[in-house]
Scaffold this motif. Sequence first.
Motif, PDB file in Angstrom:
ATOM      1  N   SER A 107      -0.614 -37.940   2.840  1.00 36.71           N
ATOM      2  CA  SER A 107      -0.857 -38.963   3.366  1.00 36.71           C
ATOM      3  C   SER A 107       0.196 -39.907   3.912  1.00 36.71           C
ATOM      4  CB  SER A 107      -2.021 -39.930   2.567  1.00 36.71           C
ATOM      5  OG  SER A 107      -2.152 -41.079   2.928  1.00 36.71           O
ATOM      6  N   SER A 108       0.088 -40.581   5.164  1.00 36.84           N
ATOM      7  CA  SER A 108       1.129 -41.564   5.614  1.00 36.84           C
ATOM      8  C   SER A 108       1.478 -42.605   4.676  1.00 36.84           C
ATOM      9  CB  SER A 108       0.903 -42.062   7.072  1.00 36.84           C
ATOM     10  OG  SER A 108      -0.513 -42.733   6.798  1.00 36.84           O
ATOM     11  N   HIS A 138       8.230 -38.729   7.854  1.00 36.16           N
ATOM     12  CA  HIS A 138       7.716 -37.961   9.147  1.00 36.16           C
ATOM     13  C   HIS A 138       8.410 -38.366  10.393  1.00 36.16           C
ATOM     14  CE1 HIS A 138       4.697 -37.366  12.439  1.00 36.16           C
ATOM     15  NE2 HIS A 138       4.775 -36.096  11.776  1.00 36.16           N
ATOM     16  N   ASP A 139       8.405 -39.680  10.626  1.00 32.78           N
ATOM     17  CA  ASP A 139       8.669 -40.105  11.973  1.00 32.78           C
ATOM     18  C   ASP A 139      10.184 -40.008  12.133  1.00 32.78           C
ATOM     19  OD1 ASP A 139       6.109 -41.210  12.226  1.00 32.78           O
ATOM     20  OD2 ASP A 139       6.635 -43.010  11.926  1.00 32.78           O
ATOM     21  N   TYR A 140      11.050 -40.032  11.085  1.00 31.48           N
ATOM     22  CA  TYR A 140      12.283 -39.709  11.027  1.00 31.48           C
ATOM     23  C   TYR A 140      12.555 -38.317  11.418  1.00 31.48           C
ATOM     24  CZ  TYR A 140      17.144 -38.450  10.268  1.00 31.48           C
ATOM     25  OH  TYR A 140      18.408 -37.883  10.446  1.00 31.48           O
ATOM     26  N   GLY A 176      13.630 -34.006  17.608  1.00 31.33           N
ATOM     27  CA  GLY A 176      12.817 -34.057  18.862  1.00 31.33           C
ATOM     28  C   GLY A 176      11.952 -33.175  19.088  1.00 31.33           C
ATOM     29  N   ASN A 177      11.118 -32.806  17.921  1.00 22.85           N
ATOM     30  CA  ASN A 177       9.796 -31.748  18.010  1.00 22.85           C
ATOM     31  C   ASN A 177       8.837 -32.501  17.179  1.00 22.85           C
ATOM     32  OD1 ASN A 177       7.963 -29.864  17.962  1.00 22.85           O
ATOM     33  ND2 ASN A 177       9.112 -28.588  16.657  1.00 22.85           N
ATOM     34  N   PRO A 178       7.711 -32.968  18.017  1.00 26.02           N
ATOM     35  CA  PRO A 178       6.469 -33.710  17.247  1.00 26.02           C
ATOM     36  C   PRO A 178       5.992 -32.648  16.475  1.00 26.02           C
ATOM     37  CG  PRO A 178       6.088 -33.194  19.783  1.00 26.02           C
ATOM     38  CD  PRO A 178       7.162 -32.932  19.519  1.00 26.02           C
ATOM     39  N   ASP A 179       6.142 -31.567  16.685  1.00 29.24           N
ATOM     40  CA  ASP A 179       5.285 -30.319  15.620  1.00 29.24           C
ATOM     41  C   ASP A 179       6.191 -29.870  15.016  1.00 29.24           C
ATOM     42  OD1 ASP A 179       2.964 -30.633  17.000  1.00 29.24           O
ATOM     43  OD2 ASP A 179       3.744 -29.628  18.785  1.00 29.24           O
ATOM     44  N   VAL A 180       7.366 -30.487  14.356  1.00 27.77           N
ATOM     45  CA  VAL A 180       8.140 -29.834  13.365  1.00 27.77           C
ATOM     46  C   VAL A 180       7.367 -29.867  12.164  1.00 27.77           C
ATOM     47  CG1 VAL A 180       9.092 -32.356  12.835  1.00 27.77           C
ATOM     48  CG2 VAL A 180      10.559 -30.132  12.279  1.00 27.77           C
TER      49      VAL A 180
END
Length: 539
Positions: free
Chosen positions: A316-317, A389-391, A397-401
């Motif tokens: 969870s965020s 997560h945001d870092y 550079g990959n939103p699906d990392v």
Amino acid sequence: MHLIRYSFSALLLTVLPLLSAYAQGRAGIALEYDSTTSFHVSAGERIMFSLHAINELGNTVENWDQVGGAVLLTAEGSHAMTDSSTQSWNARPRAYTWLELKAGDVLLDVDSVTWNGNIPRLHYKVPASVFSAGYAPLAFTQSGADAAITLSITPTMPFLHQVSPTISVSLGALENYLVEITSQTWDRPDNVFLKRRYEAVVTPRDAYMNIRYDNGNDVMFTARFDDEFDAAHTGADPVFTSPTFVEGPTNVFIVSTVARPDSGVGNRPERQWLGVYSIADTAVKGRSTPYAVLNHPPNPFALVSPPDGTSIELGSSKNEEIFQWELAQPVDPCTDVRISRFDPSLVMSDKVVYEITFVDAQSLTHAQQFSSENNGLYHFWYATHKELHDYAVAASGNPDVLDYDIIWSVKATDGLYTTASDSTKAGKAGRLIKLNLRNYFNDTNPVEPTPSAELFTLHQNYPNPFTAQTTISLSMKQAGNVQLHVFNLLGEEVAQLYEGQLPVGTRNFTFNAEGLPAGVYTCVLESTAGRSTRRMLLR
């Protein structure tokens, strides 16, 4: 010069029966001096008296050294040798004066000191042996500027005058300057800090070190290395470019730009010193003792947790991970340092703050900084899974990392100097963290208010951070059963502060942390109405 015989009151320690043919009746020691109502002399100027053995018929007792005894001479009103302080800027600088009394060829030593209110009395024992011919010259010399000094011999003899006129000792001409550095360390009198302002005190004095408060003069400052000062620093005085007016003890503030430690390392290991000279008479001057200019960055510290190589599975965020490190100890050598001996409100209180840095573990780029808790003052930081997560997304550079490795480190800074945390491996700038982002989700559900917000309040402990113990307060708006416990970061209970019924009102509890390691602890208040927590920092 003809001497009029006046007697002087002092202690007759032993008066023996006089067996001499010319001694009839009682006898004692009189003080003879030039006919005057008072003496006014400058510091260091000598006054001559005569001690005279005489009987009540006015005859000299020539063999007093055989038939008489020692007497005690008292100087009242002289502050010489009445203060044992070693600081020349003591509130009573006149106490550093000396008084010399010489009877015949014998230099008298102080036998004892007593006080009449705040007026000192110095007692000197005069041996009978100095009166071999019935007379003994007495020389009085004092370096200090005291007024209304009197000499006396007791016990008194009714037929003799035994108290001198008053003696006033005045200042001499301006002769030198005392230059002192106000130390910024508690253990040494000659240390100041680099790039921080410090105080120099200039005191005009006569030849006998009496402070002159009149007839101020312009002086110029010099230094051993006069190119090592920052004239543009806030609070610094332009003492090396403009005259400084000195009248009585005068303070100025200066800033050194080159470190000069005690160790003698470097190309220029000599200590610094300051000097001054009078513009009107360059022979009137003074110089401080050499002093050290010290560096003072925050002290080294180590990372604590998470351990190197830790894997973190993001969920969870709103979840949190705690990053901890040691406090740099001492926190800062410039904290609460008094920088002026005249103004206690002038203190140097650097604030050390901590900044945590994330970088990509492979390229050591894509750095991002975060302040620790409490605006950087605490030695820990709570990172939400959203921040982690945001870092990872931004750095990769990959939103699906799905996986991302980071190196975390910490820097401590006081605004002027920066100290980095230790490294766990050679060439590595910090510790490795492996992020697993596969199960991460952004929890957008609003936080529902708990019933506890209406029924009870768990207040933040005070003080926080704390060392040995801290106070925890809770307010009950409705009576009920509660449990108040303290847990460490592993979830282990370390203290049970209260279990039971509490009435309406506020109650204080003490958490004693003696024997517990430094770190973050959680105070938990539970009841049937809900649950409330507070984080506490033990140093």
